[in-house]
Design a protein around this motif. Structure first.
Motif, PDB file in Angstrom:
ATOM      1  N   LEU A 588      -3.664 -15.277  20.713  1.00  8.46           N
ATOM      2  CA  LEU A 588      -4.960 -14.845  21.236  1.00  8.46           C
ATOM      3  C   LEU A 588      -4.760 -13.910  22.421  1.00  8.46           C
ATOM      4  CD1 LEU A 588      -6.853 -18.275  21.204  1.00  8.46           C
ATOM      5  CD2 LEU A 588      -7.057 -16.409  19.543  1.00  8.46           C
ATOM      6  N   PRO A 589      -5.678 -12.992  22.638  1.00  9.36           N
ATOM      7  CA  PRO A 589      -5.578 -12.135  23.832  1.00  9.36           C
ATOM      8  C   PRO A 589      -5.740 -12.961  25.103  1.00  9.36           C
ATOM      9  CG  PRO A 589      -7.167 -11.264  22.233  1.00  9.36           C
ATOM     10  CD  PRO A 589      -6.841 -12.654  21.812  1.00  9.36           C
ATOM     11  N   GLU A 590      -5.189 -12.461  26.188  1.00  8.44           N
ATOM     12  CA  GLU A 590      -5.408 -13.059  27.497  1.00  8.44           C
ATOM     13  C   GLU A 590      -6.679 -12.464  28.104  1.00  8.44           C
ATOM     14  OE1 GLU A 590      -2.023 -13.270  30.191  1.00  8.44           O
ATOM     15  OE2 GLU A 590      -0.729 -12.639  28.556  1.00  8.44           O
ATOM     16  N   PHE A 591      -7.508 -13.318  28.700  1.00  8.43           N
ATOM     17  CA  PHE A 591      -8.686 -12.862  29.430  1.00  8.43           C
ATOM     18  C   PHE A 591      -8.521 -13.260  30.897  1.00  8.43           C
ATOM     19  CE2 PHE A 591     -10.219 -13.071  25.087  1.00  8.43           C
ATOM     20  CZ  PHE A 591     -10.906 -11.869  24.971  1.00  8.43           C
ATOM     21  N   VAL A 592      -8.783 -12.302  31.773  1.00  3.64           N
ATOM     22  CA  VAL A 592      -8.453 -12.480  33.177  1.00  3.64           C
ATOM     23  C   VAL A 592      -9.641 -12.102  34.055  1.00  3.64           C
ATOM     24  CG1 VAL A 592      -6.785 -11.916  34.985  1.00  3.64           C
ATOM     25  CG2 VAL A 592      -6.115 -11.751  32.580  1.00  3.64           C
ATOM     26  N   TYR A 593      -9.971 -12.975  35.007  1.00  3.08           N
ATOM     27  CA  TYR A 593     -10.916 -12.650  36.078  1.00  3.08           C
ATOM     28  C   TYR A 593     -10.119 -12.285  37.322  1.00  3.08           C
ATOM     29  CZ  TYR A 593     -15.028 -14.266  33.525  1.00  3.08           C
ATOM     30  OH  TYR A 593     -16.051 -14.395  32.605  1.00  3.08           O
ATOM     31  N   LEU A 594     -10.434 -11.129  37.885  1.00  2.00           N
ATOM     32  CA  LEU A 594      -9.734 -10.643  39.070  1.00  2.00           C
ATOM     33  C   LEU A 594     -10.695 -10.576  40.247  1.00  2.00           C
ATOM     34  CD1 LEU A 594      -7.927  -7.545  37.471  1.00  2.00           C
ATOM     35  CD2 LEU A 594      -7.068  -9.876  37.630  1.00  2.00           C
ATOM     36  N   ALA A 595     -10.217 -10.960  41.412  1.00  2.00           N
ATOM     37  CA  ALA A 595     -10.998 -10.828  42.646  1.00  2.00           C
ATOM     38  C   ALA A 595     -10.044 -10.475  43.778  1.00  2.00           C
ATOM     39  CB  ALA A 595     -11.740 -12.133  42.963  1.00  2.00           C
ATOM     40  N   ASP A 616      -7.388 -15.416  37.514  1.00  2.00           N
ATOM     41  CA  ASP A 616      -7.564 -16.617  36.689  1.00  2.00           C
ATOM     42  C   ASP A 616      -7.348 -16.190  35.237  1.00  2.00           C
ATOM     43  OD1 ASP A 616      -8.531 -19.511  36.531  1.00  2.00           O
ATOM     44  OD2 ASP A 616      -9.863 -18.518  35.093  1.00  2.00           O
ATOM     45  N   ILE A 617      -6.305 -16.720  34.597  1.00  2.00           N
ATOM     46  CA  ILE A 617      -5.833 -16.217  33.308  1.00  2.00           C
ATOM     47  C   ILE A 617      -6.027 -17.279  32.229  1.00  2.00           C
ATOM     48  CG2 ILE A 617      -3.883 -15.188  32.093  1.00  2.00           C
ATOM     49  CD1 ILE A 617      -2.650 -14.686  34.918  1.00  2.00           C
ATOM     50  N   LYS A 618      -6.740 -16.895  31.177  1.00  2.00           N
ATOM     51  CA  LYS A 618      -6.931 -17.769  30.016  1.00  2.00           C
ATOM     52  C   LYS A 618      -6.020 -17.298  28.888  1.00  2.00           C
ATOM     53  CE  LYS A 618     -10.489 -19.342  26.762  1.00  2.00           C
ATOM     54  NZ  LYS A 618     -11.900 -19.188  26.339  1.00  2.00           N
ATOM     55  N   ASN A 619      -5.368 -18.216  28.193  1.00  2.00           N
ATOM     56  CA  ASN A 619      -4.435 -17.938  27.089  1.00  2.00           C
ATOM     57  C   ASN A 619      -3.207 -17.130  27.542  1.00  2.00           C
ATOM     58  OD1 ASN A 619      -6.502 -19.014  25.413  1.00  2.00           O
ATOM     59  ND2 ASN A 619      -7.357 -16.963  25.108  1.00  2.00           N
ATOM     60  N   PRO A 620      -2.552 -17.477  28.643  1.00  2.00           N
ATOM     61  CA  PRO A 620      -1.386 -16.686  29.066  1.00  2.00           C
ATOM     62  C   PRO A 620      -0.318 -16.675  27.974  1.00  2.00           C
ATOM     63  CG  PRO A 620      -1.438 -18.798  30.209  1.00  2.00           C
ATOM     64  CD  PRO A 620      -2.752 -18.661  29.504  1.00  2.00           C
ATOM     65  N   ALA A 640      -0.145 -20.349  26.211  1.00  2.00           N
ATOM     66  CA  ALA A 640       0.236 -21.558  26.956  1.00  2.00           C
ATOM     67  C   ALA A 640      -0.860 -21.998  27.918  1.00  2.00           C
ATOM     68  CB  ALA A 640       1.546 -21.327  27.696  1.00  2.00           C
ATOM     69  N   GLY A 641      -2.040 -22.312  27.422  1.00  2.00           N
ATOM     70  CA  GLY A 641      -3.068 -22.921  28.265  1.00  2.00           C
ATOM     71  C   GLY A 641      -3.709 -21.968  29.245  1.00  2.00           C
ATOM     72  N   LYS A 642      -3.547 -22.257  30.551  1.00  2.00           N
ATOM     73  CA  LYS A 642      -4.158 -21.454  31.610  1.00  2.00           C
ATOM     74  C   LYS A 642      -3.148 -21.202  32.719  1.00  2.00           C
ATOM     75  CE  LYS A 642      -8.296 -21.634  32.943  1.00  2.00           C
ATOM     76  NZ  LYS A 642      -9.571 -21.970  33.597  1.00  2.00           N
ATOM     77  N   ALA A 643      -3.402 -20.128  33.463  1.00  2.00           N
ATOM     78  CA  ALA A 643      -2.545 -19.807  34.602  1.00  2.00           C
ATOM     79  C   ALA A 643      -3.400 -19.226  35.715  1.00  2.00           C
ATOM     80  CB  ALA A 643      -1.455 -18.824  34.195  1.00  2.00           C
ATOM     81  N   GLN A 644      -2.912 -19.358  36.928  1.00  2.00           N
ATOM     82  CA  GLN A 644      -3.585 -18.789  38.092  1.00  2.00           C
ATOM     83  C   GLN A 644      -2.546 -18.133  39.001  1.00  2.00           C
ATOM     84  OE1 GLN A 644      -5.803 -22.059  39.839  1.00  2.00           O
ATOM     85  NE2 GLN A 644      -7.657 -21.438  38.757  1.00  2.00           N
ATOM     86  N   LYS A 645      -3.008 -17.113  39.696  1.00  2.00           N
ATOM     87  CA  LYS A 645      -2.120 -16.387  40.592  1.00  2.00           C
ATOM     88  C   LYS A 645      -2.881 -16.074  41.883  1.00  2.00           C
ATOM     89  CE  LYS A 645       0.481 -13.415  38.630  1.00  2.00           C
ATOM     90  NZ  LYS A 645       0.910 -12.197  37.907  1.00  2.00           N
ATOM     91  N   TYR A 646      -2.253 -16.415  43.021  1.00  5.44           N
ATOM     92  CA  TYR A 646      -2.791 -16.098  44.346  1.00  5.44           C
ATOM     93  C   TYR A 646      -1.796 -15.164  45.029  1.00  5.44           C
ATOM     94  CZ  TYR A 646      -5.245 -20.490  43.347  1.00  5.44           C
ATOM     95  OH  TYR A 646      -5.982 -21.491  42.749  1.00  5.44           O
ATOM     96  N   GLY A 647      -2.273 -14.028  45.495  1.00 10.57           N
ATOM     97  CA  GLY A 647      -1.322 -13.067  46.027  1.00 10.57           C
ATOM     98  C   GLY A 647      -1.771 -12.360  47.287  1.00 10.57           C
ATOM     99  N   LEU A 648      -0.792 -11.833  48.019  1.00  9.81           N
ATOM    100  CA  LEU A 648      -1.011 -11.004  49.203  1.00  9.81           C
ATOM    101  C   LEU A 648      -0.143  -9.761  49.053  1.00  9.81           C
ATOM    102  CD1 LEU A 648      -2.028 -10.445  52.119  1.00  9.81           C
ATOM    103  CD2 LEU A 648      -0.019 -11.698  52.934  1.00  9.81           C
ATOM    104  N   GLU A 649      -0.763  -8.615  49.227  1.00 10.24           N
ATOM    105  CA  GLU A 649      -0.067  -7.347  49.077  1.00 10.24           C
ATOM    106  C   GLU A 649      -0.330  -6.490  50.305  1.00 10.24           C
ATOM    107  OE1 GLU A 649      -0.451  -5.191  45.146  1.00 10.24           O
ATOM    108  OE2 GLU A 649      -1.744  -3.969  46.425  1.00 10.24           O
ATOM    109  N   PHE A 650       0.681  -5.764  50.759  1.00  9.30           N
ATOM    110  CA  PHE A 650       0.435  -4.853  51.873  1.00  9.30           C
ATOM    111  C   PHE A 650       1.339  -3.636  51.755  1.00  9.30           C
ATOM    112  CE2 PHE A 650       3.955  -7.252  53.756  1.00  9.30           C
ATOM    113  CZ  PHE A 650       4.702  -6.248  54.364  1.00  9.30           C
ATOM    114  N   TYR A 669       3.182 -13.632  45.863  1.00 11.16           N
ATOM    115  CA  TYR A 669       2.192 -14.390  45.086  1.00 11.16           C
ATOM    116  C   TYR A 669       2.732 -15.753  44.655  1.00 11.16           C
ATOM    117  CZ  TYR A 669       4.616 -12.828  40.797  1.00 11.16           C
ATOM    118  OH  TYR A 669       5.549 -12.582  39.828  1.00 11.16           O
ATOM    119  N   GLN A 670       1.789 -16.661  44.465  1.00  8.87           N
ATOM    120  CA  GLN A 670       2.076 -17.998  43.946  1.00  8.87           C
ATOM    121  C   GLN A 670       1.540 -18.056  42.525  1.00  8.87           C
ATOM    122  OE1 GLN A 670       3.607 -20.619  45.474  1.00  8.87           O
ATOM    123  NE2 GLN A 670       3.288 -22.120  43.846  1.00  8.87           N
ATOM    124  N   TYR A 671       2.412 -18.433  41.583  1.00 10.14           N
ATOM    125  CA  TYR A 671       2.028 -18.454  40.170  1.00 10.14           C
ATOM    126  C   TYR A 671       2.065 -19.892  39.662  1.00 10.14           C
ATOM    127  CZ  TYR A 671       2.042 -17.248  35.183  1.00 10.14           C
ATOM    128  OH  TYR A 671       1.725 -17.137  33.843  1.00 10.14           O
TER     129      TYR A 671
END
Length: 811
Positions: A588-595, A616-620, A640-650, A669-671
Motif C-alpha cells: 500500500l502507498p504511504e500516507f503522511v501528515y506533515l507539520a 505521522d506516517i501510515k503504512n511505512p 509495517a504499521g505506523k511510524a512517527q518522526k520528530y525532527g529539528l533542522e537548522f 530526528y527521532q524515529y
C-alpha cells in the motif's frame, strides 16, 4: 495649387509637434571604472512624475531612449547592489542629448561581499522553500547533482549512494520545475553539478504541486544565459592516480567534461548542453552471516573486492520564444545514457553445525558476481503560457518521458577448480510516462487565486529471466525466478489554492484532490493486483515578519509516497550469492501528515533558520530479511504499521571576516516505528535518534586564490531489523582564477582519510530469530581530481551580486 498650399500649412505644424529627441549615455561603476551592463534607465515627466519610457544598458554600459517629445524630464538610473541615481532638470528642445558617463556607487550593504568574496548570497528562505546556490559547494564540481545535493541541511547520502530527505528516501524530484517520473537517483546521477544554478528544498509544498514525496520536493534549476547575446561555460576534469589499493583487478578511471551554450536575443532564448562523466570507484567488502534452517546453523563469513565501473553522457536543449508580451512558448528535450558495472569477487568460508554445536560440514568457495545496469533516458516537454489583459495567466504543459532500463547479473560459484553453479539473470524494464497540465491564475484584489487539472500516466512492461548451469552443463530457465510484470498508474488531479500578503503576513492555502488507479499483472501469478483510491491533500503555510530581521514560518500538508515497480515486483532476483531481492504486489502507498514551524533570522553577516517538524506516517514501507535457504537470505518489501518522526533542522550562512565564510546545516530526528511484518509473523517496535551534519567553509587566500573544505556526516540509524552505521565524507579543494575570472582551475581532495580507516565506509547489520548478518562496505578514499572551467563571457558585477533566485524555467 491652393489645395497644396493649405495641405502644407496643415502638415508643417504636425511635424513641429511630432519632433522628438533621444537621450543616451554610458553607465559606469565608480569603484572599478568599468561599464555596468543591463542597468535600468527610466525617464519621467518633471511635472507629474509620470513614467514615459525606459531602456536597459547593453554589454558596454551604453543606453539610448528614443522618441521623447519636447519638455522637462528627469532620469532614474537603477541597478541591484548600487545606489540609485537621479538626473534632474533635463530640458529637451528637439535635439539629441548625450549625457556622457554616469557613475554609480556600490551599495554599502553589498560592497564587502563584492570586493572580497565575489559571491552571491548563498541561501534564501521563502514561505514554502529553502533555496541554495549550487556554486558554493566546490567539492561537487565535476561530479553530479547528488554531490551538490548532499550538502543541504535536509539531505543525507549513505554509503550505497541512497539519498534521503529528512531521513526519508521518498521525495519528489523536479528539474526546472518539471517532475521526473523515473528513478530519481538515476536521473540525478546523470545531471552534471557544473550545470546547476539553484537547489530548492520545497519543505511545505502547496496544492499546485504533486502530492508525491513524503520527504518533500527537491527542485533542481540549471544554468542559463544571464544576458542578451551568446554565453558559454565549459568544464573538463581528470582524476589522478588512485591512492587506495584493494587489490582490484582494474585501475579506476575518472575523467569527464561538460559544455553549456546559451543564446538570448529579443524574443528568443536558446540553451543547449552536453556532458560526459567516467567515475569508477574501487572498494572492498567484509561480511559475517549465519542462518538457522532445519535445526542446522550455517555461518559463512566472507571478504573480497566490490568495485564499480560507471559512466554516463547526455545532452539537453531548450528553446524559449516570446513573440509578444502576452504569449510565451517553451520546448525542451533531454536524452542521456547511463552505464554501471558492479563487480563483487567474494571468498566464502562456510561452516555448518547441528543443534549440539557439532561441525557437520565445511566448504570454501569463491563467488564472482558481476551486476550490470544500463539505461537510455529521453524526456521532452512543450509549454505555452498566455497572459490576458487583466494579468491573469493560462498555462498548458505536457511532459513525456521514456526510460529504457535493462541489465544483467552473472553469478559464478567456484569450488576448487570447478564452477559448481553458474547463474545468469537478465531484465528489460522500459518505462513510459506522460503528464498533461492546465493551470490558471488570476489576481483578485490582493489575493492570487490558482486552479488546475493534471492527468498523469506511467507504465512499465518488464521481462525478467533467470537461468542456471551446474558444473559446466547447459543453462536452464528457472520458472520461479522468471516472468513478465506489467504495471500502469493513472492519476487525475484537481487543485485550487489562494495566496497573498497582508502587511507583515504572507500566506498560501489550498486543496488537492486525486483519483489514482494502479494495475499490476504478473505472468506466473494468476491474479491481477488492482488498487483504486481517492484522496484529499490539504496544505497551508504562513510567513510572518516579526521585525528586527526575524520571520516566523508555519506549514501543514498531507503527502503520499507511492510504490515503485521495484517494490511491487514479486519475481525474486538473485542479486548475488547470498541474497534474493523481492517485492510485494500488495504493498500500500504511504500516507503522511506533515507539520512544521520555524524561525528565520537575517543579519549583516549572514542568515540563520531553524525548523521543528513532525511526520505521522501510515503504512511505512520497510525492506526486511528472512531465511530462504542455508546460505541465502530473501529481502522483501513490506508495510509495517505506523511510524512517527520528530525532527529539528537548522542552517546558517556566516561571514565572520572579510575573507572567511562558512555554511553549516544539520538535521536531528527521532524515529519510531510500530507494527508487524512478514504476514504478521514478526512484531516490530523500534526507535532511534538520528542526525546528519553538513559543513562547508571557504577562505579567500588572495584575490585569485581560495580554499574550501567540507564535511558530510550521517550518524548511525535504526532500521526495522537492525542498524546502519555512521557515514563520513571529508573533502578539501583549492581554486585559482585566471583571465579576470574567465578561467578557473580547481584541485579537489575527495574522501579524505589519511590512513585512519574512518571515511567512506558503512556497516549494515540486520538480525532475526533465525539469522544474523553484518556487512562492512569500504569504498575508495583520498581521491584527487583536477578541474578546469572556462567562461566565454567576462564575469560582471551583476553575476556577483544577490539577484533573483528564480527566472524563466527551462528544461
Amino acid at each position: 495649387m491652393n489645395k497644396l498650399f493649405y495641405l502644407c500649412l496643415f502638415i508643417f505644424p504636425l511635424q513641429i509637434l511630432a519632433q522628438t529627441s533621444s537621450i543616451e549615455g554610458i553607465i559606469i561603476d565608480k569603484t572599478s571604472n568599468t561599464p555596468l551592463e543591463f542597468t535600468s534607465v527610466s525617464i519621467y515627466n518633471s511635472v507629474d512624475s509620470t513614467l514615459l519610457n525606459g531602456a536597459v544598458a547593453d554589454l558596454n554600459g551604453k543606453f539610448i531612449i528614443k522618441g521623447i517629445k519636447k519638455g522637462s524630464y528627469y532620469l532614474k538610473v537603477q541597478f541591484l547592489g548600487y545606489d540609485s541615481k537621479i538626473i534632474s532638470a533635463i530640458n529637451l528642445t528637439g535635439k539629441n542629448l548625450d549625457l556622457g558617463k554616469i557613475y554609480l556607487n556600490p551599495d554599502a550593504r553589498f560592497l564587502n561581499e563584492v570586493k572580497i568574496t565575489g559571491q552571491q548570497t548563498q541561501s534564501f528562505n521563502k514561505i514554502d522553500k529553502q533555496i541554495y546556490k549550487a556554486d558554493q559547494f566546490a567539492a561537487a564540481k565535476g561530479g553530479t547533482a547528488i554531490d551538490a545535493l548532499k550538502n543541504l541541511p535536509s539531505v543525507a547520502v549513505n554509503g550505497a549512494g541512497e539519498i534521503s530527505v529528512r531521513g526519508s528516501t521518498g521525495f519528489l524530484v523536479l528539474i526546472n520545475g518539471k517532475p521526473v517520473q523515473g528513478d530519481a537517483q538515476t536521473i540525478l546521477s546523470q545531471l552534471p553539478a557544473n550545470t546547476l544554478e539553484n537547489i530548492e528544498f520545497i519543505n511545505a509544498p502547496s496544492a499546485k504541486y504533486d502530492a508525491d514525496g513524503k520527504g518533500g520536493i527537491l527542485n533542481i534549476t540549471t544554468k542559463k544565459g544571464a544576458s542578451d547575446g551568446v554565453s558559454m561555460i565549459a568544464n573538463i576534469q581528470s582524476g589522478l592516480l588512485s591512492t587506495t589499493d584493494f587489490g582490484n583487478k582494474e585501475n579506476q578511471q575518472r575523467y569527464g567534461g561538460d559544455i553549456t551554450f546559451n543564446y538570448r536575443k529579443e524574443e528568443w532564448d536558446i540553451s543547449a548542453s552536453a556532458n560526459y562523466l567516467r567515475n569508477d570507484n574501487a572498494g572492498f567488502r567484509e561480511g559475517d552471516v549465519f542462518t538457522i534452517n532445519n535445526n542446522l546453523k550455517t555461518t559463512f563469513p566472507s571478504n573480497g573486492e566490490r568495485s564499480f565501473n560507471k559512466y554516463n553522457y547526455g545532452g539537453r536543449f531548450n528553446i524559449g520564444f516570446n513573440p509578444n508580451k502576452n504569449d510565451a512558448f517553451s520546448l525542451g528535450f533531454f536524452a542521456g545514457y547511463k552505464f554501471q558495472d558492479r563487480l563483487a569477487d567474494i571468498y566464502y568460508n562456510n561452516t555448518k553445525t547441528n543443534s549440539s554445536g557439532q561441525v557437520v560440514g565445511r566448504k570454501q568457495y569463491f563467488n564472482s558476481n558481476l551486476q550490470n545496469k544500463q539505461g537510455d533516458f529521453v524526456l521532452g516537454n512543450i509549454d505555452y503560457t498566455h497572459t490576458f489583459n487583466n494579468k491573469s495567466t493560462l498555462t498548458f504543459s505536457t511532459l513525456y518521458e521514456y526510460d529504457k532500463l535493462y541489465g544483467s547479473t552473472k553469478n559464478r560459484n567456484i569450488e576448487g577448480a570447478d564452477t559448481a553453479q553458474n547463474t545468469l539473470s537478465t531484465y528489460e524494464n522500459p518505462l513510459n510516462g506522460l503528464r498533461v497540465k492546465l493551470d490558471y491564475s488570476v489576481n483578485v484584489g490582493a489575493v492570487k487565486l490558482e486552479f488546475g487539472y493534471q492527468y498523469r500516466m506511467d507504465k512499465q512492461d518488464g521481462d525478467f529471466i533467470y537461468r542456471e548451469s551446474y558444473f559446466g552443463g547447459p543453462f536452464t530457465t528457472i520458472p520461479l525466478f522468471t516472468g513478465n510484470v506489467k504495471s500502469r498508474n493513472d492519476i487525475h488531479s484537481l487543485y485550487g489554492q489562494f495566496s497573498g500578503k497582508a502587511k507583515k503576513l504572507e500566506y498560501v492555502g489550498g486543496l488537492r484532490y486525486e483519483n489514482a488507479k494502479r494495475d499490476l499483472t504478473v505472468s506466473n501469478i494468476n491474479n491481477d493486483f488492482k488498487l483504486n483510491y481517492n484522496n484529499l491533500f490539504p496544505s497551508a503555510s504562513i510567513l510572518y515578519d516579526l521585525e528586527k530581521g526575524y520571520k516566523l514560518k508555519v506549514g501543514v500538508s498531507r503527502r503520499v509516497q507511492r510504490n515503485n515497480n521495484f517494490e511491487l515486483n514479486p519475481i525474486q532476483e538473485r542479486e548475488h550469492s547470498e541474497t534474493l531481492e523481492q517485492g510485494d504486489p500488495n504493498l500500500l502507498p504511504e500516507f503522511v501528515y506533515l507539520a512544521e514551524t520555524g524561525i528565520i533570522k537575517s543579519f549583516n553577516k549572514g542568515s540563520f533558520f531553524t525548523t521543528l517538524y513532525f511526520q505521522d506516517i501510515k503504512n511505512p514501507i520497510q525492506r526486511v530479511n528472512s531465511v530462504f535457504a542455508d546460505t541465502v537470505l530473501n529481502r522483501i518489501f513490506t508495510n509495517a504499521g505506523k511510524a512517527q518522526k520528530y525532527g529539528l533542522e537548522f542552517g546558517t550562512n556566516l561571514e565572520p571576516t572579510k575573507s572567511w565564510s562558512l555554511y553549516l546545516g544539520a538535521n536531528f530526528y527521532q524515529y519510531n516505528i510500530k507494527g508487524s511484518i512478514l504476514t504478521n509473523a514478526v512484531n516490530v517496535n523500534n526507535n532511534g535518534f538520528v542526525y546528519s551534519v553538513n559543513f562547508n567553509t571557504n577562505v579567500n587566500l588572495s584575490t585569485n586564490w581560495s580554499m574550501q573544505g567540507n564535511v558530510n556526516y550521517l550518524s548511525s540509524r535504526p532500521t526495522v531489523q537492525g542498524e546502519d552505521s555512521r557515514f563520513l565524507i571529508p573533502n578539501l579543494s583549492l581554486k585559482k582564477t585566471f583571465l579576470d575570472g574567465r578561467l578557473t582551475a580547481l584541485l579537489q581532495w575527495q574522501n579524505i582519510d589519511l590512513g585512519m580507516n574512518e571515511s567512506n565506509k558503512q556497516r549494515i547489520t540486520t538480525s532475526g530469530a533465525d539469522f544474523f548478518t553484518t556487512t562492512n562496505y569500504i569504498y575508495e578514499t583520498d581521491i584527487f581530481m583536477l578541474n578546469f572551467s572556462f567562461n566565454l563571457n567576462k564575469l560582471s558585477r551583476k553575476l556577483k551580486l544577490p539577484g533573483s533566485e528564480f527566472g524563466d524555467k527551462e528544461f
